[in-house]
Design an enzyme around this catalytic site. Structure first.
Site, mmCIF file in Angstrom:
data_model
loop_
_atom_site.group_PDB
_atom_site.id
_atom_site.type_symbol
_atom_site.label_atom_id
_atom_site.label_comp_id
_atom_site.label_asym_id
_atom_site.label_seq_id
_atom_site.Cartn_x
_atom_site.Cartn_y
_atom_site.Cartn_z
ATOM 1 N N ARG A 124 87.329 20.694 37.308
ATOM 2 C CA ARG A 124 86.862 22.037 37.711
ATOM 3 C C ARG A 124 88.009 23.031 37.861
ATOM 4 O O ARG A 124 87.880 24.045 38.552
ATOM 5 C CB ARG A 124 86.039 21.977 39.003
ATOM 6 C CG ARG A 124 84.801 21.109 38.866
ATOM 7 C CD ARG A 124 83.782 21.410 39.940
ATOM 8 N NE ARG A 124 82.599 20.599 39.726
ATOM 9 C CZ ARG A 124 82.410 19.381 40.232
ATOM 10 N NH1 ARG A 124 83.339 18.838 41.000
ATOM 11 N NH2 ARG A 124 81.325 18.715 39.979
ATOM 12 N N LYS A 146 92.029 35.004 29.505
ATOM 13 C CA LYS A 146 90.877 34.663 28.666
ATOM 14 C C LYS A 146 91.158 33.328 27.991
ATOM 15 O O LYS A 146 92.221 33.142 27.386
ATOM 16 C CB LYS A 146 90.665 35.718 27.586
ATOM 17 C CG LYS A 146 89.865 36.913 28.030
ATOM 18 C CD LYS A 146 89.501 37.754 26.822
ATOM 19 C CE LYS A 146 88.680 38.953 27.205
ATOM 20 N NZ LYS A 146 88.418 39.831 26.043
ATOM 21 N N GLU A 188 97.841 43.178 16.971
ATOM 22 C CA GLU A 188 97.445 43.344 18.378
ATOM 23 C C GLU A 188 98.373 44.342 19.078
ATOM 24 O O GLU A 188 97.947 45.082 19.969
ATOM 25 C CB GLU A 188 97.470 41.995 19.122
ATOM 26 C CG GLU A 188 96.393 41.003 18.693
ATOM 27 C CD GLU A 188 94.991 41.313 19.249
ATOM 28 O OE1 GLU A 188 94.803 42.367 19.879
ATOM 29 O OE2 GLU A 188 94.078 40.480 19.032
ATOM 30 N N LYS A 224 98.779 45.931 29.232
ATOM 31 C CA LYS A 224 97.663 44.993 29.399
ATOM 32 C C LYS A 224 97.547 44.532 30.852
ATOM 33 O O LYS A 224 96.431 44.383 31.375
ATOM 34 C CB LYS A 224 97.820 43.790 28.459
ATOM 35 C CG LYS A 224 96.654 42.821 28.596
ATOM 36 C CD LYS A 224 96.548 41.815 27.486
ATOM 37 C CE LYS A 224 95.306 40.940 27.732
ATOM 38 N NZ LYS A 224 95.096 39.958 26.677
ATOM 39 N N GLU A 234 86.466 41.812 32.620
ATOM 40 C CA GLU A 234 85.959 42.608 31.498
ATOM 41 C C GLU A 234 84.563 43.192 31.747
ATOM 42 O O GLU A 234 83.651 43.064 30.930
ATOM 43 C CB GLU A 234 85.964 41.757 30.211
ATOM 44 C CG GLU A 234 85.920 42.635 28.956
ATOM 45 C CD GLU A 234 86.052 41.851 27.663
ATOM 46 O OE1 GLU A 234 87.116 41.235 27.463
ATOM 47 O OE2 GLU A 234 85.113 41.860 26.876
ATOM 48 N N ARG A 238 88.502 46.804 30.663
ATOM 49 C CA ARG A 238 89.111 45.773 29.800
ATOM 50 C C ARG A 238 88.428 45.685 28.429
ATOM 51 O O ARG A 238 89.018 45.216 27.458
ATOM 52 C CB ARG A 238 89.092 44.416 30.512
ATOM 53 C CG ARG A 238 89.837 43.351 29.730
ATOM 54 C CD ARG A 238 90.095 42.097 30.520
ATOM 55 N NE ARG A 238 90.810 41.137 29.702
ATOM 56 C CZ ARG A 238 91.283 39.978 30.139
ATOM 57 N NH1 ARG A 238 91.114 39.651 31.410
ATOM 58 N NH2 ARG A 238 91.922 39.159 29.334
ATOM 59 N N ASN A 242 89.223 45.351 23.214
ATOM 60 C CA ASN A 242 88.538 44.810 22.037
ATOM 61 C C ASN A 242 88.560 45.785 20.861
ATOM 62 O O ASN A 242 87.842 45.589 19.876
ATOM 63 C CB ASN A 242 87.086 44.459 22.392
ATOM 64 C CG ASN A 242 87.028 43.326 23.388
ATOM 65 O OD1 ASN A 242 87.798 42.374 23.301
ATOM 66 N ND2 ASN A 242 86.138 43.435 24.369
ATOM 67 N N HIS A 245 88.047 44.680 17.295
ATOM 68 C CA HIS A 245 87.631 43.278 17.337
ATOM 69 C C HIS A 245 86.177 43.039 16.915
ATOM 70 O O HIS A 245 85.847 41.930 16.507
ATOM 71 C CB HIS A 245 87.860 42.693 18.739
ATOM 72 C CG HIS A 245 89.293 42.343 19.007
ATOM 73 N ND1 HIS A 245 90.306 43.268 18.957
ATOM 74 C CD2 HIS A 245 89.889 41.164 19.310
ATOM 75 C CE1 HIS A 245 91.459 42.671 19.235
ATOM 76 N NE2 HIS A 245 91.232 41.398 19.446
ATOM 77 N N HIS A 249 86.256 40.303 14.379
ATOM 78 C CA HIS A 249 85.633 38.985 14.577
ATOM 79 C C HIS A 249 84.610 38.706 13.477
ATOM 80 O O HIS A 249 84.460 37.561 13.027
ATOM 81 C CB HIS A 249 84.951 38.906 15.941
ATOM 82 C CG HIS A 249 85.907 38.700 17.078
ATOM 83 N ND1 HIS A 249 85.519 38.717 18.392
ATOM 84 C CD2 HIS A 249 87.232 38.450 17.098
ATOM 85 C CE1 HIS A 249 86.570 38.509 19.169
ATOM 86 N NE2 HIS A 249 87.617 38.351 18.404
ATOM 87 N N HIS A 261 93.394 35.882 12.738
ATOM 88 C CA HIS A 261 92.846 36.827 13.720
ATOM 89 C C HIS A 261 93.477 38.220 13.611
ATOM 90 O O HIS A 261 92.783 39.229 13.536
ATOM 91 C CB HIS A 261 93.053 36.256 15.126
ATOM 92 C CG HIS A 261 92.569 37.151 16.214
ATOM 93 N ND1 HIS A 261 91.241 37.462 16.395
ATOM 94 C CD2 HIS A 261 93.240 37.832 17.181
ATOM 95 C CE1 HIS A 261 91.107 38.287 17.429
ATOM 96 N NE2 HIS A 261 92.304 38.532 17.924
HETATM 97 N N1 GLY Z 1 92.497 40.087 24.037
HETATM 98 C C1 GLY Z 1 91.759 40.995 24.811
HETATM 99 C C2 GLY Z 1 91.736 40.661 26.266
HETATM 100 O O1 GLY Z 1 92.499 39.823 26.720
HETATM 101 O O2 GLY Z 1 90.957 41.220 26.981
#
Ligand code: GLY
Length: 356
Positions: A124, A146, A188, A224, A234, A238, A242, A245, A249, A261
């Site tokens: 956990r 993430k 990125e 960031k 998010e 946040r 994206n 993305h 994606h 990516h």
């Molecule tokens: N890669 C985008 C984020 O970490 O929110």
């Protein structure tokens, strides 16, 4: 020995430091000893990174007094799946790691995501340290907590938010990166420039990313960190990260993850910039400038896939809520905004951004 290391604090829960500079892999043991205390660490890495850096990292950790185990999985996004995750979890259990022990993710974005996810769910949740070795993981994926694996239906569809306890970004790793892998991270980083400020964006136009990568990485991470501190899970701001993305994606999914990516995000960024401009959502023309910057950094600005295929793949994206999907729209360099559109409107939006 510890000169020229920049440190950025990320004030999440837990708070942690991102250290950026040369020599951090060979000194990681000493650097982590006080933070982690005496414990068993499991270094998780892939078949590309293991021959390059696993020895130096395990040597440094052992010298600092850690009990060290290591697990190597086959490199590539196609291995970011349940089978690999299951292998890592079984390994942690066989090695009898306990709740006071720690996973160390050594590698690029795939390794960071999967090792981070394994650490988030094993017993956990145990601690995780990120040791990014690619530009992409340095500027983006190692920071912010993430973690995920891909499902057949789409990218990163199973995962968790779990902050690392430290990130050590060794800039010496960047010198040996193949050009395509370096470019992947540039995508990125350029995204961060479009989001955050025109000066940062200009560093990708004038080549500073290649001459002084440590400074550029620090600026991207500082931006960031601020976003993640304000919106760790998010829910709001946040989501801006994206940018590029949704279509990116979709390109990755359509290619069966054979397009990397960063290259997919670059194309996604160019496409959404062209759409935004054509649909009158930008303050001034920006699409050509963004495309030129991406090209200068060895990145694509379009895709072979059609609007219908992309819209279908994008409709499975995590950013969908009910019948709507939230797009990130660049208004100008340094200012982007969220725009909720009905999923049915995705097709014409993407169509507007395709080249030709
Ligand atoms: N890669 C985008 C984020 O970490 O929110």
């Amino acid at each position: 020995m510890f000169n020229s290391i920049q440190t950025i604090q990320v004030r999440t829960s837990p708070a942690y430091a991102v250290s950026i500079g040369p020599g951090l892999l060979r000194t990681c043991g000493q650097r982590l000893r006080d933070l982690l205390g005496a414990c068993h660490v499991a270094v998780i890495t892939d078949s590309t990174v293991a021959p390059l850096y696993l020895g130096v990292v395990t040597g440094s950790l052992q010298t600092a007094g850690f009990a060290v185990s290591s697990y190597v999985f086959p490199a590539g996004e196609t291995h970011k799946n349940f089978d690999t995750l299951s292998g890592i979890l079984e390994f942690l259990a066989e090695e009898r790691l306990t709740r006071t022990d720690c996973v160390i993710a050594l590698g690029g974005g795939v390794t960071g995501d999967m090792a981070g996810f394994a650490a988030a769910v094993y017993l956990r949740g145990i601690r995780c340290v990120q040791l990014p070795t690619t530009l992409l993981s340095a500027v983006d994926s190692s920071v912010g907590g993430k973690t995920a694996i891909d499902l057949k239906a789409g990218k990163n569809l199973a995962g968790s938010f779990r902050q690392p306890v430290a990130v050590l970004c060794d800039t010496d790793c960047l010198a040996s990166l193949p050009a395509g892998i370096f470019a992947d991270g540039a995508a990125e980083a350029i995204k961060t420039g479009v989001l955050s400020d025109e000066h940062l964006f200009s560093l990708f136009e004038d080549g500073t990313l290649t001459t002084a990568p440590g400074s550029v990485i620090a600026q991207c991470v500082a931006y960031k960190a601020g976003v993640v501190e304000r919106d760790e899970k998010e829910q709001n701001e946040r989501r801006l990260l994206n940018l590029g993305h949704t279509v990116g994606h979709a390109i990755e999914t359509c290619s069966g993850y054979t397009i990397p990516h960063g290259h997919a995000v670059a194309a996604g960024l160019a496409i959404i910039a062209r759409s935004a401009e054509k649909l009158g959502w930008t303050d001034a023309p920006i699409a050509d400038r963004i495309a030129a910057c991406l090209q200068k950094n060895g990145l694509p600005t379009g895709t072979e896939y059609g609007a219908a295929e992309l819209a279908h793949a994008a409709s499975a994206d995590k950013k969908r809520t009910g019948g709507d999907i939230t797009l990130v729209i660049p208004r100008r360099i340094g200012l982007c905004e969220l725009k909720k559109v009905p999923v049915a409107e995705l097709l014409p939006v993407i169509q507007a951004g395709l080249e030709g």
